[in-house]
Design a protein around this motif. Structure first.
Motif, PDB file in Angstrom:
ATOM      1  N   SER A  95       0.841  -1.199   0.000  1.00 23.57           N
ATOM      2  CA  SER A  95       0.000   0.000   0.000  1.00 23.57           C
ATOM      3  C   SER A  95       0.878   1.251   0.000  1.00 23.57           C
ATOM      4  O   SER A  95       1.992   1.250   0.520  1.00 23.57           O
ATOM      5  CB  SER A  95      -0.946   0.006   1.198  1.00 23.57           C
ATOM      6  OG  SER A  95      -0.229   0.193   2.393  1.00 23.57           O
ATOM      7  N   ILE A  96       0.351   2.308  -0.607  1.00 20.95           N
ATOM      8  CA  ILE A  96       1.089   3.567  -0.711  1.00 20.95           C
ATOM      9  C   ILE A  96       0.228   4.664  -0.104  1.00 20.95           C
ATOM     10  O   ILE A  96      -0.950   4.785  -0.411  1.00 20.95           O
ATOM     11  CB  ILE A  96       1.404   3.896  -2.182  1.00 20.95           C
ATOM     12  CG1 ILE A  96       2.221   2.773  -2.812  1.00 20.95           C
ATOM     13  CG2 ILE A  96       2.150   5.225  -2.286  1.00 20.95           C
ATOM     14  CD1 ILE A  96       2.356   2.884  -4.312  1.00 20.95           C
ATOM     15  N   GLU A  97       0.856   5.450   0.747  1.00 18.97           N
ATOM     16  CA  GLU A  97       0.145   6.529   1.420  1.00 18.97           C
ATOM     17  C   GLU A  97       0.930   7.833   1.226  1.00 18.97           C
ATOM     18  O   GLU A  97       2.155   7.840   1.287  1.00 18.97           O
ATOM     19  CB  GLU A  97       0.075   6.186   2.914  1.00 18.97           C
ATOM     20  CG  GLU A  97      -0.698   7.131   3.768  1.00 18.97           C
ATOM     21  CD  GLU A  97      -0.697   6.683   5.230  1.00 18.97           C
ATOM     22  OE1 GLU A  97      -0.562   7.562   6.094  1.00 18.97           O
ATOM     23  OE2 GLU A  97      -0.831   5.465   5.488  1.00 18.97           O
ATOM     24  N   ASP A  98       0.219   8.921   0.965  1.00 19.39           N
ATOM     25  CA  ASP A  98       0.852  10.231   0.868  1.00 19.39           C
ATOM     26  C   ASP A  98       1.064  10.784   2.266  1.00 19.39           C
ATOM     27  O   ASP A  98       0.254  10.548   3.169  1.00 19.39           O
ATOM     28  CB  ASP A  98      -0.043  11.222   0.108  1.00 19.39           C
ATOM     29  CG  ASP A  98      -0.178  10.884  -1.374  1.00 19.39           C
ATOM     30  OD1 ASP A  98       0.665  10.127  -1.896  1.00 19.39           O
ATOM     31  OD2 ASP A  98      -1.118  11.381  -1.994  1.00 19.39           O
ATOM     32  N   ILE A  99       2.162  11.527   2.444  1.00 18.21           N
ATOM     33  CA  ILE A  99       2.408  12.211   3.711  1.00 18.21           C
ATOM     34  C   ILE A  99       3.064  13.561   3.400  1.00 18.21           C
ATOM     35  O   ILE A  99       3.966  13.644   2.580  1.00 18.21           O
ATOM     36  CB  ILE A  99       3.278  11.365   4.670  1.00 18.21           C
ATOM     37  CG1 ILE A  99       3.417  12.067   6.020  1.00 18.21           C
ATOM     38  CG2 ILE A  99       4.630  11.054   4.075  1.00 18.21           C
ATOM     39  CD1 ILE A  99       3.939  11.177   7.128  1.00 18.21           C
ATOM     40  N   SER A 100       2.550  14.592   4.045  1.00 21.48           N
ATOM     41  CA  SER A 100       3.126  15.927   3.868  1.00 21.48           C
ATOM     42  C   SER A 100       4.363  16.047   4.745  1.00 21.48           C
ATOM     43  O   SER A 100       4.292  15.830   5.956  1.00 21.48           O
ATOM     44  CB  SER A 100       2.119  17.004   4.266  1.00 21.48           C
ATOM     45  OG  SER A 100       1.039  16.989   3.371  1.00 21.48           O
ATOM     46  N   LEU A 101       5.480  16.357   4.113  1.00 17.96           N
ATOM     47  CA  LEU A 101       6.732  16.544   4.833  1.00 17.96           C
ATOM     48  C   LEU A 101       7.341  17.869   4.409  1.00 17.96           C
ATOM     49  O   LEU A 101       7.281  18.222   3.231  1.00 17.96           O
ATOM     50  CB  LEU A 101       7.738  15.442   4.491  1.00 17.96           C
ATOM     51  CG  LEU A 101       7.527  14.050   5.031  1.00 17.96           C
ATOM     52  CD1 LEU A 101       8.636  13.129   4.549  1.00 17.96           C
ATOM     53  CD2 LEU A 101       7.506  14.047   6.550  1.00 17.96           C
ATOM     54  N   ASP A 102       7.950  18.551   5.335  1.00 15.29           N
ATOM     55  CA  ASP A 102       8.692  19.756   4.995  1.00 15.29           C
ATOM     56  C   ASP A 102      10.146  19.332   4.789  1.00 15.29           C
ATOM     57  O   ASP A 102      10.840  19.004   5.749  1.00 15.29           O
ATOM     58  CB  ASP A 102       8.570  20.784   6.118  1.00 15.29           C
ATOM     59  CG  ASP A 102       9.273  22.082   5.793  1.00 15.29           C
ATOM     60  OD1 ASP A 102       9.866  22.201   4.698  1.00 15.29           O
ATOM     61  OD2 ASP A 102       9.236  22.989   6.635  1.00 15.29           O
ATOM     62  N   ALA A 103      10.574  19.308   3.537  1.00 12.47           N
ATOM     63  CA  ALA A 103      11.919  18.838   3.195  1.00 12.47           C
ATOM     64  C   ALA A 103      12.955  19.949   3.281  1.00 12.47           C
ATOM     65  O   ALA A 103      14.113  19.750   2.927  1.00 12.47           O
ATOM     66  CB  ALA A 103      11.905  18.224   1.806  1.00 12.47           C
ATOM     67  N   THR A 104      12.579  21.111   3.794  1.00 13.81           N
ATOM     68  CA  THR A 104      13.480  22.263   3.846  1.00 13.81           C
ATOM     69  C   THR A 104      14.785  21.948   4.567  1.00 13.81           C
ATOM     70  O   THR A 104      15.867  22.248   4.060  1.00 13.81           O
ATOM     71  CB  THR A 104      12.780  23.470   4.524  1.00 13.81           C
ATOM     72  OG1 THR A 104      11.548  23.702   3.856  1.00 13.81           O
ATOM     73  CG2 THR A 104      13.636  24.705   4.462  1.00 13.81           C
ATOM     74  N   SER A 105      14.701  21.344   5.753  1.00 19.87           N
ATOM     75  CA  SER A 105      15.927  21.065   6.514  1.00 19.87           C
ATOM     76  C   SER A 105      16.809  20.054   5.781  1.00 19.87           C
ATOM     77  O   SER A 105      18.039  20.179   5.780  1.00 19.87           O
ATOM     78  CB  SER A 105      15.601  20.589   7.930  1.00 19.87           C
ATOM     79  OG  SER A 105      14.847  19.402   7.894  1.00 19.87           O
ATOM     80  N   LEU A 106      16.199  19.080   5.143  1.00 22.16           N
ATOM     81  CA  LEU A 106      16.952  18.096   4.367  1.00 22.16           C
ATOM     82  C   LEU A 106      17.659  18.772   3.187  1.00 22.16           C
ATOM     83  O   LEU A 106      18.841  18.536   2.928  1.00 22.16           O
ATOM     84  CB  LEU A 106      16.021  16.986   3.872  1.00 22.16           C
ATOM     85  CG  LEU A 106      16.645  15.891   3.020  1.00 22.16           C
ATOM     86  CD1 LEU A 106      17.704  15.132   3.797  1.00 22.16           C
ATOM     87  CD2 LEU A 106      15.575  14.947   2.522  1.00 22.16           C
ATOM     88  N   LEU A 107      16.933  19.636   2.469  1.00 17.86           N
ATOM     89  CA  LEU A 107      17.525  20.349   1.328  1.00 17.86           C
ATOM     90  C   LEU A 107      18.623  21.294   1.783  1.00 17.86           C
ATOM     91  O   LEU A 107      19.656  21.426   1.099  1.00 17.86           O
ATOM     92  CB  LEU A 107      16.440  21.102   0.555  1.00 17.86           C
ATOM     93  CG  LEU A 107      15.408  20.221  -0.142  1.00 17.86           C
ATOM     94  CD1 LEU A 107      14.285  21.062  -0.723  1.00 17.86           C
ATOM     95  CD2 LEU A 107      16.055  19.367  -1.217  1.00 17.86           C
ATOM     96  N   ASN A 108      18.455  21.942   2.942  1.00 18.79           N
ATOM     97  CA  ASN A 108      19.498  22.807   3.483  1.00 18.79           C
ATOM     98  C   ASN A 108      20.756  22.003   3.810  1.00 18.79           C
ATOM     99  O   ASN A 108      21.878  22.450   3.548  1.00 18.79           O
ATOM    100  CB  ASN A 108      19.012  23.551   4.731  1.00 18.79           C
ATOM    101  CG  ASN A 108      18.008  24.634   4.397  1.00 18.79           C
ATOM    102  OD1 ASN A 108      17.944  25.123   3.274  1.00 18.79           O
ATOM    103  ND2 ASN A 108      17.197  25.007   5.378  1.00 18.79           N
TER     104      ASN A 108
END
Length: 134
Positions: A95-108
């Motif tokens: 099963s696949i589920e969407d999740i909202s993540l703020d990737a800002t810290s990862l991209l930084n």
């Protein structure tokens, strides 16, 4: 109920019965691979070919109407384009589920470790869903 015809027109896509059916299935199911889409459309359009499904999917991806989600060790699935999000994939049931993540810290963090210029992210997290962990 969503008007799939108007939605296709908004993205400058030609409206065909097959495209409307693809959008309808993705709207109902969220994420689907080509084989599952083909099986669903075959019941509605007995003469539809797998090549037709691929052509339509590719046309919709080019117009940024659909997005391809590449799942490790599995077939890619397709979904209607939404706001930036990640995917949780159950390694047991698939099963696949969407999740909202703020990737800002990862991209930084990436920008401090590398001079690589990131223009998009596709985060897929694998594990066991609540149903399968019972």
């Amino acid at each position: 109920m969503t008007n799939y015809t108007n939605l296709l027109k908004e993205y400058d896509l030609k409206v065909t019965p097959q495209r409307v059916a693809i959008v309808e299935e993705l709207y109902k199911n969220g994420h689907m691979n080509i084989d599952d889409l083909y099986k669903k459309l075959l019941s509605k359009f007995p003469s539809v070919s797998l090549a037709t499904i691929y052509k339509n999917i590719n046309a919709m991806i080019e117009k940024v109407f659909l997005s391809e989600v590449k799942i490790p060790n599995s077939k890619s699935v397709y979904e209607l384009v939404k706001t930036e999000h990640a995917h949780l994939v159950c390694s047991s049931c698939g099963s696949i589920e969407d999740i909202s993540l703020d990737a800002t810290s990862l991209l930084n963090e990436v920008s401090t470790l590398s001079s690589f210029k990131i223009d998009s992210t596709n985060i897929v997290l694998s594990g066991i869903c609540p149903k399968c962990s019972k």
